[in-house]
Design an enzyme around this catalytic site. Structure first.
Site, PDB file in Angstrom:
ATOM      1  N   ASP A 227       1.800  -1.735   1.988  1.00 19.24           N
ATOM      2  CA  ASP A 227       2.103  -2.371   3.217  1.00 19.24           C
ATOM      3  C   ASP A 227       1.202  -3.794   3.156  1.00 19.24           C
ATOM      4  O   ASP A 227       0.270  -3.797   2.692  1.00 19.24           O
ATOM      5  CB  ASP A 227       1.572  -1.691   4.497  1.00 19.24           C
ATOM      6  CG  ASP A 227       2.607  -2.376   5.578  1.00 19.24           C
ATOM      7  OD1 ASP A 227       3.267  -3.202   5.461  1.00 19.24           O
ATOM      8  OD2 ASP A 227       2.423  -1.747   6.703  1.00 19.24           O
TER       9      ASP A 227
ATOM     10  N   HIS B 251       6.121  -9.544  -2.440  1.00 20.22           N
ATOM     11  CA  HIS B 251       6.399  -8.433  -3.033  1.00 20.22           C
ATOM     12  C   HIS B 251       6.218  -8.571  -4.483  1.00 20.22           C
ATOM     13  O   HIS B 251       5.803  -7.707  -5.310  1.00 20.22           O
ATOM     14  CB  HIS B 251       7.990  -8.193  -3.037  1.00 20.22           C
ATOM     15  CG  HIS B 251       8.368  -7.894  -1.400  1.00 20.22           C
ATOM     16  ND1 HIS B 251       7.729  -6.914  -0.456  1.00 20.22           N
ATOM     17  CD2 HIS B 251       9.532  -8.531  -0.881  1.00 20.22           C
ATOM     18  CE1 HIS B 251       8.187  -6.989   0.645  1.00 20.22           C
ATOM     19  NE2 HIS B 251       9.438  -7.638   0.464  1.00 20.22           N
TER      20      HIS B 251
ATOM     21  N   LEU C 109       0.586  11.181 -16.320  1.00 19.43           N
ATOM     22  CA  LEU C 109       1.077  10.769 -14.913  1.00 19.43           C
ATOM     23  C   LEU C 109       2.380  11.063 -14.362  1.00 19.43           C
ATOM     24  O   LEU C 109       3.375  10.450 -15.220  1.00 19.43           O
ATOM     25  CB  LEU C 109       0.417   9.415 -14.442  1.00 19.43           C
ATOM     26  CG  LEU C 109       0.669   8.966 -13.387  1.00 19.43           C
ATOM     27  CD1 LEU C 109      -0.058   9.553 -12.076  1.00 19.43           C
ATOM     28  CD2 LEU C 109       0.450   7.416 -12.997  1.00 19.43           C
TER      29      LEU C 109
HETATM   30  C1  FPP Z   1       5.647  -3.606   2.461  1.00 13.53           C
HETATM   31  O1  FPP Z   1       5.399  -4.846   2.770  1.00 13.53           O
HETATM   32  C2  FPP Z   1       6.187  -3.525   1.080  1.00 13.53           C
HETATM   33  C3  FPP Z   1       7.592  -3.303   0.586  1.00 13.53           C
HETATM   34  C4  FPP Z   1       8.675  -2.987   1.804  1.00 13.53           C
HETATM   35  C5  FPP Z   1       7.821  -3.340  -0.620  1.00 13.53           C
HETATM   36  C6  FPP Z   1       6.908  -2.666  -1.781  1.00 13.53           C
HETATM   37  C7  FPP Z   1       7.329  -3.037  -3.175  1.00 13.53           C
HETATM   38  C8  FPP Z   1       6.795  -3.616  -4.004  1.00 13.53           C
HETATM   39  C9  FPP Z   1       5.523  -3.974  -3.922  1.00 13.53           C
HETATM   40  C10 FPP Z   1       7.302  -3.853  -5.340  1.00 13.53           C
HETATM   41  C11 FPP Z   1       7.064  -2.661  -6.117  1.00 13.53           C
HETATM   42  C12 FPP Z   1       7.573  -2.401  -7.437  1.00 13.53           C
HETATM   43  C13 FPP Z   1       7.594  -1.261  -8.127  1.00 13.53           C
HETATM   44  C14 FPP Z   1       8.063  -1.271  -9.570  1.00 13.53           C
HETATM   45  C15 FPP Z   1       7.441   0.022  -7.585  1.00 13.53           C
HETATM   46  P1  FPP Z   1       5.897  -5.875   4.203  1.00 13.53           P
HETATM   47  O2  FPP Z   1       7.236  -6.326   3.546  1.00 13.53           O
HETATM   48  O3  FPP Z   1       6.372  -4.601   4.943  1.00 13.53           O
HETATM   49  O4  FPP Z   1       4.681  -6.637   4.537  1.00 13.53           O
HETATM   50  P2  FPP Z   1       4.312  -6.907   6.117  1.00 13.53           P
HETATM   51  O5  FPP Z   1       4.244  -5.773   6.845  1.00 13.53           O
HETATM   52  O6  FPP Z   1       3.211  -7.797   5.839  1.00 13.53           O
HETATM   53  O7  FPP Z   1       5.667  -7.711   6.393  1.00 13.53           O
END
Ligand code: FPP
Length: 244
Positions: free
Chosen positions: A16, A33, A127
């Site tokens: 997050d 992201h 893993l």
């Molecule tokens: C939450 O931050 C994150 C996500 C909804 C997406 C997570 C995805 C990635 C890190 C890419 C992953 C790639 C792979 C290959 C697994 P948010 O957007 O909710 O952040 P905020 O709460 O600050 O708005």
């Protein structure tokens, strides 16, 4: 210091804070992201180095479908591109890729790429990297209930025979142990529909670091904190000491 003899078998992470990370820099959420991918790589390497056997990452929740269409597209494209790009390296490191969630909600192209990566790494024995995609725990539990109800309707099982062990066999995580540790970055202290059944005895750890900044050092701190806690499963501290 981390105790190498008391490493959890399964760690699950709610990644997050990508959006907030980007906002702090005055940039678009998608940039957050993209930088989150680096942290995913670090976490996977950390598991390889320490012997954590299962890593489950909440990458896209059922609720994420409510985000603006442009962010959904950017996020799914990023996921697919990253997986396609990283698969050779994952394979070389004996990582087996898995997904849990309602994969049928993704486009044909996304499903195809995911399935290819899963198939390609399916014989690996290191893993187990599970990506929760279009996943929500209540969805998973309802799906399990439907399957069990069908079996009862067909008289394949009796209602009386249903117990926790049977029920767990219908969850998407039936082939892995429950996570001993669940980490959520960015300081939020909620499960947000992630592994609700499986988290019954999990330890929780909520570092304030935003996901793109989550490093091996942060992961090691999470493990150290886990190791300090006494997991009692409803027993007394005395009973646990006697069992050691
Ligand atoms: C939450 O931050 C994150 C996500 C909804 C997406 C997570 C995805 C990635 C890190 C890419 C992953 C790639 C792979 C290959 C697994 P948010 O957007 O909710 O952040 P905020 O709460 O600050 O708005």
């Amino acid at each position: 210091m981390m105790n190498n003899l008391k490493i959890p078998e399964h760690v699950a992470i709610i990644m997050d804070g990508n959006g907030r990370w980007a906002k702090k820099l005055g940039l678009n959420r998608v940039f957050g992201h993209k930088n989150g991918v680096k942290a995913v790589r670090e976490a996977v390497e950390f598991c390889g180095e320490t012997g954590i056997k299962y890593l489950t990452l909440y990458a896209f929740s059922t609720e994420n479908w409510n985000r603006p269409q442009s962010e959904i597209e950017a996020l799914t494209n990023l996921l697919v591109e990253t997986i396609v790009k990283e698969v050779p390296e994952l394979h070389k490191n004996n990582v087996r890729l898995k997904t849990i969630g309602e994969i049928s909600s993704f486009t044909e192209n996304v499903r195809q790429k995911l399935n290819q990566a899963i198939e390609f790494t399916s014989k690996n024995t290191g893993l187990v990297l599970t990506l929760a995609l279009s996943y929500s725990s209540r969805w998973e539990i309802i799906e399990a209930v439907k399957q069990i109800a069908r079996k009862v309707a067909n008289k394949e099982i009796t209602p009386e025979s249903i117990n926790e062990n049977i029920f767990e066999q219908y969850l998407t995580t039936s082939d892995m142990p429950n996570p001993e540790l669940i980490i959520r970055t960015s300081g939020e202290q909620r499960l947000s529909n992630f592994l609700l059944w499986q988290a019954a005895y999990s330890e929780f750890y909520f570092p304030s670091v935003l996901w793109p900044d989550f490093s091996k050092k942060d992961f090691a701190e999470a493990i150290e904190e886990f190791q300090k806690r006494e997991r009692r499963f409803g027993k007394t501290g005395e009973q646990i000491k006697q069992e050691l």
